[in-house]
Each structure stands twice: as structure tokens, then as C-alpha cells.
Design an enzyme around this catalytic site. Structure first.
Site, PDB file in Angstrom:
ATOM      1  CG  ASN A  14      61.914  61.177 -34.659  1.00 21.66           C
ATOM      2  OD1 ASN A  14      61.044  62.042 -34.668  1.00 21.66           O
ATOM      3  ND2 ASN A  14      61.619  59.896 -34.745  1.00 21.66           N
ATOM      4  CG  ASP A  15      62.424  61.239 -29.832  1.00 26.13           C
ATOM      5  OD1 ASP A  15      61.395  60.986 -30.481  1.00 26.13           O
ATOM      6  OD2 ASP A  15      63.123  60.363 -29.300  1.00 26.13           O
ATOM      7  CB  VAL A  16      65.688  67.139 -30.586  1.00 29.75           C
ATOM      8  CG1 VAL A  16      66.402  66.258 -29.579  1.00 29.75           C
ATOM      9  CG2 VAL A  16      66.253  66.937 -31.974  1.00 29.75           C
ATOM     10  CB  ALA A  62      61.300  59.460 -26.736  1.00 26.57           C
TER      11      ALA A  62
END
Lengths: 158, 469
Positions: free
Chosen positions: B397-399, B438
Site C-alpha cells: 500500500n504505502d510503497v 503509515a
């Protein structure tokens, strides 16, 4: 007359010896400083530290300094070797470093093998026993799990 | 008693140190890595045998204990190594670190109570230098022990991944650190047993307090950092014993862990200090952030995905921690096989901090028989998304969050990300719209070329595979 010259020569020799001793001492100092600094400093210093230690070793050098030199140089070796490790193998890198850091078992073996005579030695043997046990879990577990992982990395069949 | 001279023993320790260096050197390529591991084993065998020959146990009882400890420990280790699932590697490594830490403490205690066996002086008259080395080794060892246990509990899900923020923790930690220094100085001056154990206790407490406030997302850094600590602890013991193998190993492991921590921090665009101070990110929060509802999301079914994938000529798969949790790696490989059979080019893109430890995704894909030459790092593949028909994001997700590139106000702004949005279509396999570790909303979910595939990662991929036929 001759005796005066001899005296002068002796005097000069003595001065030279003093100077040599002083420079040896300075070199030793430099070595210590360089070695303590080298942790966060690039290249050249490690060489300098090595050279300084070598120069100073004509006199008596504390064994600590030799250990420190090995330590500092090994940090540099580690630095360059680890940057070469491919990111795909970072997990095996962690498990294998974990296995090799269990070489503390060397100290544990000494503690178990201690002569049980004096005060506290039985205690030392007990600590050693558990340390050997824990370290060997790590050694066998670490190397074998690394082997298992590495066996899985394969190339394309074609 | 000794069968070999101390000089020859020292030489053999050097040989074992060199073999350890070669073990790490081998990891520069998968082909040489297996040989490297054998070098490591040989180095360890040499170190152990040398010690037993150079300083044999003083009596029969000593030998019995030695063999017993090696057999029990080795047996446990071998069983764990064989049984552990690959998805559990991060917690296994954390657990192993804790053992190194505790072993270092016990060895230091052994040296303290039987200094003659270690050649560092008489009881009560241990050389000052050795006391310094010993106390530093024991402090780092104890800290590694409890720190790694906390990391293990968090990674294993037995403890919430949420950061635990104790009031005034920085003050408490600073006070404990100061106390530790005072104790070490007192210990070196007085050589009191009480001081020795006080150092152990304070370090144990410090280990817990330092790791507890660090969130789940930062665990890759923590695990690498503890890896580094276990190395420094070993080096400390190595100085006490004057043992080259230990000093070299400690330095290697210490720098290795430090480099990995650095790579992980860079992968998250965070400073090491901010990670250590903790408090960043928590467990995947239940609901998405407020305001998420009014934006429209394109949702797709397994059949829709299968149809698009079938017609794609280039697919890049982006795995993340979610794939590990769902154990979906085998299903993903199966899907990739089908795509390749249809003539598509399939590649895998791995972000440096995907998963919970460095290289986590690579191991899982290797386990599922994905050839390592189809797996690419961020720098190698980022430019290729623009030519890809489909970016298939599974459990990451965040990456992939474009906010890291586009939104200077985002907490992850500046973090290197996989530019999946440049692909023709982005497929997102996810349980819900919730934010990642995050705690940040991913704007990618609401883009026109994004198709959300809601559901369990493994089941979803299996359904897609089924829909191919």
C-alpha cells in the site's frame, strides 16, 4: 680531547634515542586516536592506523590496540562486503550474520570447562552451560534456516 | 592440558574469522551464496573445535555438560530451522537475536565469576580494561535480549504493532542511560557483583523501553538494528577474551546490521533518529480516514481482472506484507504461470521496505519457485511501469502511494515509491479501503485507471486463476 668527543657522541646518541622513543610514543598516540576515530571516517585512516600501529610495535604495544586494529579493519571489511550483498538476499544475510554472531559460544565453552575449585566457579559453569545451549540453538537454527532459504533461490528453467 | 599452543589457536581463530567474511561475500549472488553458507559453517566448526582443543574442559563433568548443551541446543535449532514457515522469518530472526544477546550476557557473567579461565586476572582483581569491555558487552547484550523479545512479540502478532507511548519516556530513557554509565564506571572501579547485575537489570529495562514505542511499520529497521547490536555485543565479549574470531565477527555483524538499517531508513525516507524515537504508524486501523466515502472507487471482480490480465502483454506484480499474511505467494506464482502461458511478460517489483524485514518478499517469492531473475528492485524496474499494461499490487500500500511524489504535506513525502500509477491499469488486491501502516490514505485508490479487488489476497488470486479457464 677524545673523551670529550666520546661524551658528545654518547650525548648525541642519547638524544637520538630519546627522540626515537618520543616519536614511537607519538605514533602510538596517533594510532590510538586514529583507531578510535576510524569508526565513522573513510578509507585512508584505517591504513594510517595500521601503519602507525606497525611503527609503534617496535616498542611495547598494549594488546588492546592490536585487538582494536583488527576490530576497526574488520568493520571496513564488513562495510564493503555487505554493500556487495544483493538486496534479494538480505533476509539470508540477517539469518547468517545471526548464526555467525553466535561464535560467542567460544566464551561459553570456556566458562563450562572452568576448573571448579575457587569461589563462584560453579556459578560460572552454570552460566556457561546455558550460554552454550542458547548459542547452539542459534548456530544450528541460523545456518540450517539460511541453507533452506538459499536452496529456494532458482534461476529461470529455460 | 592444552593440545595446541595459544599461538596456533589464535591463528585458527583468524582462519575462522576469514571464513565468516567469505560467508558474507558469497551472498553477493544467489549462485555463490550456498557455498558462502558452507564457509560460515566451516568457520564455526573451526572456532568451536579450536576452543575445545586449546582449552579442554577441566573434568568429566565439564565435558558431559558441554555435550549435553550442544546436543539440546543444536537439536532445538535444527527442528526450528526445518519447521518454521517462511512467512515467519522476521519473528524468527528477532527471536534468534534475543538468544545471542542473552548468551553474551551469560558469557560475560561466566567471565566475571571465573576470570582465570578467561585469562583476564584473579577474582576481585580483574584487569580494568577487561572490566570495561565486559560491562559494555553485557549492557549491549542485555539490551539486545529484551529489545528483540519485544520485536518478536510485535512481529508475531502477540503484541499490538501500535506504538506504546509511555509518558515522559524520553526523560526516563535518558535517565536510565545516564544511570547505566554511572553503573559501568562504578563497576570498573569496584568490580562489585551487585554493580554487574545492576548493569544487566538497567539494560534489560532499557531494551524494553526503547523498542516498545516503535510501530509495526518500522520493524524492518528495528530488526536490522538489533542485528547490529548483537554484533557489537559479540565484539565486546571478543575484546574481553582477546579472541580474533569473535572480534572480526562482531565487527562484520555490527556493520552489516547498521548498513541494513540505513537501507531500510532510506527506503522509508526517514532518519534513523526518528525511527528510534518511535511513535510512527500503528496497526491497520479499521476504517479509512474521514472523507473517503465521497470519492468514487472502481471496484472489480475476479472475472473482470482475469479478462484484463489475459489481454495484457506486460504485467508487473508488486507484492507487500499483505501477501505474506495471506500466504498468497504460491497462488501468485500460479497466476504468473498462466499469464506467461498466454504470452505475457511477467516481472515482480520489490520495494526495499516491503514486508517486515529486509528481503522478506524475495524469500517468499523464492519459496513459491519464482525465479530470482524475474524479481527486480525499485531502481531497476521503476522506469518500466509506463510500458506495463497492468500493475498488480497485492498486499502493498504505502510503497505505491503517489502522495510521496506529489503531496509535499504528506508524512511520507519524499519516500521512494513504486510508480505503479504509470501502468495502463492498476489492480489493487486489498481487504478494504483502509490506510496502510503509515496511517495515510492512498489517493491511488480513487484514480480512474485503478481497479480495486476487495477480498483476501490468496482467495482473490485463486479466483482469478480459476476465471482464466
Amino acid at each position: 680531547m677524545a673523551s670529550i668527543e666520546v661524551n658528545q657522541a654518547v650525548e648525541q646518541a642519547r638524544a637520538a634515542a630519546d627522540a626515537a622513543a618520543l616519536s614511537a610514543e607519538q605514533a602510538r598516540h596517533a594510532a590510538e586516536q586514529a583507531a578510535t576515530l576510524a569508526g565513522g571516517v573513510p578509507d585512508g585512516l584505517a591504513d594510517a592506523a595500521g601503519a602507525a600501529v606497525h611503527m609503534a610495535s617496535g616498542g611495547l604495544v598494549d594488546p588492546f590496540i592490536f585487538r582494536l586494529s583488527i576490530f576497526v579493519l574488520a568493520i571496513f571489511v564488513g562495510y564493503y562486503v555487505v554493500w556487495q550483498v544483493t538486496p534479494a538476499l538480505h533476509t539470508p544475510l540477517m539469518s547468517v550474520t545471526n548464526a555467525i554472531s553466535s561464535v560467542v559460544i567460544v566464551g561459553a565453552l570456556l566458562a563450562v570447562g572452568v576448573d571448579v575449585v575457587g569461589h563462584g566457579t560453579a556459578l560460572a559453569r552454570g552460566f556457561g552451560f546455558f550460554a552454550v545451549l542458547l548459542a547452539s540453538v542459534n548456530i544450528f537454527g541460523g545456518f540450517l534456516v539460511t541453507q533452506r532459504m538459499l536452496a529456494m533461490y532458482k534461476k529461470k528453467d529455460r | 592440558m592444552a593440545l595446541i599452543s595459544p599461538d596456533f589457536a589464535a591463528f585458527l581463530y583468524l582462519v575462522s574469522g576469514v571464513l565468516f567474511i567469505l560467508a558474507l561475500r558469497g551472498l553477493s549472488h544467489p549462485v555463490t551464496s550456498r557455498q558462502g553458507n558452507h564457509f560460515g559453517m566451516a568457520g564455526m566448526a573451526i572456532a568451536i573445535v579450536t576452543t575445545l582443543v586449546a582449552a579442554p574442559a577441566s573434568d568429566g563433568m565439564g565435558w558431559v555438560l558441554l555435550v549435553l548443551a550442544l546436543a539440546i541446543g543444536g537439536g532445538i535449532g535444527a527442528v526450528i530451522a526445518r519447521r518454521i514457515p517462511m512467512t515467519a522469518m522476521p519473528q524468527l530472526v528477532a527471536a534468534f537475536h534475543s538468544l545471542v544477546g542473552l548468551a553474551a550476557v551469560l558469557v560475560a557473567a561466566g567471565a566475571f565469576y571465573a576470570p582465570i579461565a578467561f585469562g583476564i586476572g584473579e577474582p576481585g582483581l580483574i584487569e580494568r580494561g577487561s572490566l570495561v569491555e565486559m560491562s559494555i558487552g553485557v549492557a549491549i547484550g542485555a539490551l539486545t535480549f529484551t529489545g528483540s523479545i519485544i520485536a518478536f512479540l510485535k512481529l508475531d502478532g502477540r503484541m499490538s504493532g501500535k506504538p506504546v507511548m509511555l509518558p515522559g519516556r524520553h526523560l526516563v530513557n535518558a535517565a536510565l542511560g545516564l544511570l547505566l554509565i554511572v553503573l559501568i564506571v562504578t563497576f570498573v572501579m569496584t568490580e562489585s557483583a551487585l554493580c554487574f547485575w545492576a548493569i544487566v537489570l538497567v539494560s534489560l529495562a532499557l531494551g524494553v523501553l526503547l523498542i516498545v514505542p516503535i510501530g509495526g511499520a518500522d520493524m524492518p529497521v528495528v530488526v536490522s538494528m538489533l542485528n547490529s547490536y548483537s554484533g557489537w555485543a559479540a565484539a565486546g565479549i571478543g575484546f574481553t577474551l582477546g579472541n580474533t574470531a569473535l572480534i572480526i565477527t562482531g565487527a562484520l555483524v555490527g556493520s552489516s546490521g547498521a548498513i541494513l538499517s540505513y537501507i531500510m531508513c532510506k527506503g522509508m525516507n526517514r532518519s534513523f533518529i526518528s525511527v528510534i524515537l518511535g511513535g510512527f504508524g500503528g496497526d491497520t486501523a479499521g476504517a479509512g480516514p474521514a472523507g473517503a466515502e465521497d470519492r468514487s472507487v472502481k471496484q472489480g471482480s475476479a472475472d473482470d481482472a482475469a479478462f484484463l490480465l489475459k489481454n495484457a502483454s506486460k504485467v508487473i506484480i508488486v507484492p507487500g506484507y499483505g501477501m505474506a499474511v495471506a500466504q498468497a505467494q504460491h497462488a501468485v506464482r500460479e497466476m504468473a504461470d498462466k499469464l506467461k502461458a498466454e504470452g505475457a511478460e511477467v516481472k515482480y517489483a520489490i520495494h526495499p521496505v516491503a514486508g517486515r524485514m529486509p528481503g522478506h518478499m524475495n524469500v517468499l517469492l523464492a519459496e513459491a519457485n519464482v525465479p530470482y531473475d524475474e524479481v527486480f528492485e525499485l531502481d531497476e524496474i521503476n522506469a518500466e511501469f509506463a510500458q506495463a499494461d497492468i500493475a498488480f499490487v497485492i498486499g502493498a500500500n504505502d510503497v505505491t502511494n503517489p502522495a510521496a511524489k506529489e503531496d509535499p504535506t504528506s508524512p511520507i513525502y519524499g519516500m521512494p515509491v513504486l510508480e505503479v500509477w504509470k501502468a495502463g491499469t492498476v489492480m489493487f488486491v486489498k481487504r478494504s479501503l483502509s490506510s496502510g501502516y503509515a496511517g495515510i490514505d492512498n489517493t491511488l485508490f480513487y484514480r480512474d485507471n485503478t481497479m480495486m479487488l476487495f477480498g483476501d489476497a490468496k482467495k482473490m488470486v485463486e479466483q482469478i486463476v480459476k476465471a482464466f479457464d
